[in-house]
Design a protein around this motif. Structure first.
Motif, PDB file in Angstrom:
ATOM      1  N   UNK A   7       0.863  -1.192   0.000  1.00 52.58           N
ATOM      2  CA  UNK A   7       0.000   0.000   0.000  1.00 52.58           C
ATOM      3  C   UNK A   7       0.892   1.232   0.000  1.00 52.58           C
ATOM      4  N   UNK A   8       0.762   2.115  -0.986  1.00 53.14           N
ATOM      5  CA  UNK A   8       1.588   3.340  -1.028  1.00 53.14           C
ATOM      6  C   UNK A   8       1.089   4.393  -0.045  1.00 53.14           C
ATOM      7  N   UNK A  99       3.694   1.013   3.226  1.00 46.76           N
ATOM      8  CA  UNK A  99       3.269  -0.018   4.158  1.00 46.76           C
ATOM      9  C   UNK A  99       3.050  -1.338   3.424  1.00 46.76           C
ATOM     10  N   UNK A 100       3.408  -2.417   4.109  1.00 46.62           N
ATOM     11  CA  UNK A 100       3.142  -3.765   3.610  1.00 46.62           C
ATOM     12  C   UNK A 100       2.158  -4.430   4.556  1.00 46.62           C
ATOM     13  N   UNK A 101       1.039  -4.902   4.023  1.00 47.16           N
ATOM     14  CA  UNK A 101      -0.024  -5.527   4.809  1.00 47.16           C
ATOM     15  C   UNK A 101       0.013  -7.028   4.553  1.00 47.16           C
ATOM     16  N   UNK A 102       0.171  -7.811   5.615  1.00 48.49           N
ATOM     17  CA  UNK A 102       0.159  -9.272   5.519  1.00 48.49           C
ATOM     18  C   UNK A 102      -1.132  -9.778   6.149  1.00 48.49           C
ATOM     19  N   UNK A 133      -7.321  -3.296   1.487  1.00 45.51           N
ATOM     20  CA  UNK A 133      -6.110  -2.707   2.066  1.00 45.51           C
ATOM     21  C   UNK A 133      -5.781  -1.376   1.403  1.00 45.51           C
ATOM     22  N   UNK A 134      -5.923  -1.302   0.087  1.00 44.73           N
ATOM     23  CA  UNK A 134      -5.681  -0.027  -0.589  1.00 44.73           C
ATOM     24  C   UNK A 134      -6.690   1.024  -0.157  1.00 44.73           C
TER      25      UNK A 134
END
Length: 254
Positions: A7-8, A99-102, A133-134
């Motif tokens: 996600x930017x 951000x990185x969403x797992x 998430x976006x």
């Protein structure tokens, strides 16, 4: 299942969104909120392959002590008896300002979705999670518009009187008189005819013959022809009377 989304947006923005149920509901793509219901409750249409299934249910998010978030949801088919239950965990990690969403967890479903291919169902679920998430990164809290300032609090600058040295009297510009050109002949005759009609009654004006250029041309008089006709009629009458007298005289002699 396990899925990862980039996600930017900074992780702080996503954490703030997950802490607000209203912003979580806005991030779910296609969710139609029920009027008067709690945030996250409504209808959601899911497209799986060439099929579309509409569910009615609710979604809840809670924070854990380790910084992760739990997402629980349950829904029922709007036109059937099938049900879906979700138990997912979101973990956020900063990466170069983004951000990185797992996402990890389990999902169970029955009804129409159980009859579809597993690959199509998994692809639709991952696509829905990526868009969710976006949406969390874009679901910024709406800011209220600034209230307009009261007119009584607005400062009005004092009026400055003009300096007497700068006051100048208006300059009168000369007005040029229009040049009257002589009217053409036709307009002169029309003006003369109009002047002659002033003072007359309406009947006299209607029956008055036109003058000037518009006066009628008199018909030529045939004097010779009219004089000959004038003497021809009495002569014919005299000849006829003489013939009658002679005829009667001859009859008496016989």
């Amino acid at each position: 299942m396990e899925h990862q989304v980039y996600v930017p947006a900074p992780a702080s923005r996503l954490r703030a969104a997950l802490a607000d149920p209203a912003r979580v509901a806005r991030a779910v793509p296609g969710l139609q909120q029920d009027a008067g219901a709690a945030p996250g409750t409504g209808r959601l249409k899911v497209r799986i392959g060439s099929h579309s299934i509409t569910y009615r249910g609710s979604l809840r998010v809670s924070a854990h002590d380790d910084g992760s978030y739990a997402l629980d949801g349950d829904a029922t088919e709007a036109r059937g008896t099938g049900t879906v239950k979700l138990a997912l965990t979101f973990r956020l990690a900063d990466k170069d300002g983004d951000c990185t969403v797992t996402v990890t967890g389990t999902a169970s479903a029955d009804g129409r979705v159980a009859e579809l291919p597993a690959e199509a169902v998994e692809s639709a679920a991952k696509r829905l999670l990526s868009r969710f998430a976006e949406g969390l990164g874009e679901a910024a809290e709406p800011t209220a518009p600034d209230a307009p300032a009261s007119i009584y609090e607005t400062e009005v600058p004092p009026l400055s009187s003009p300096s007497p040295e700068r006051v100048t009297e208006p300059v009168e510009e000369p007005v040029e008189e229009p040049v009257v050109e002589p009217l053409p002949e036709i307009f002169a005759e029309a003006a003369h005819a109009r002047r002659t009609m002033i003072g007359r009654s309406a009947e006299e004006v209607d029956h008055a013959p036109p003058r000037g250029r518009y006066a009628p041309v008199p018909a030529p008089q045939t004097v010779a022809g009219s004089s000959a006709l004038r003497w021809a009629a009495p002569a014919a009458a005299l000849a006829l009377a003489s013939a009658i007298v002679v005829t009667r005289a001859l009859r008496r002699r016989r």
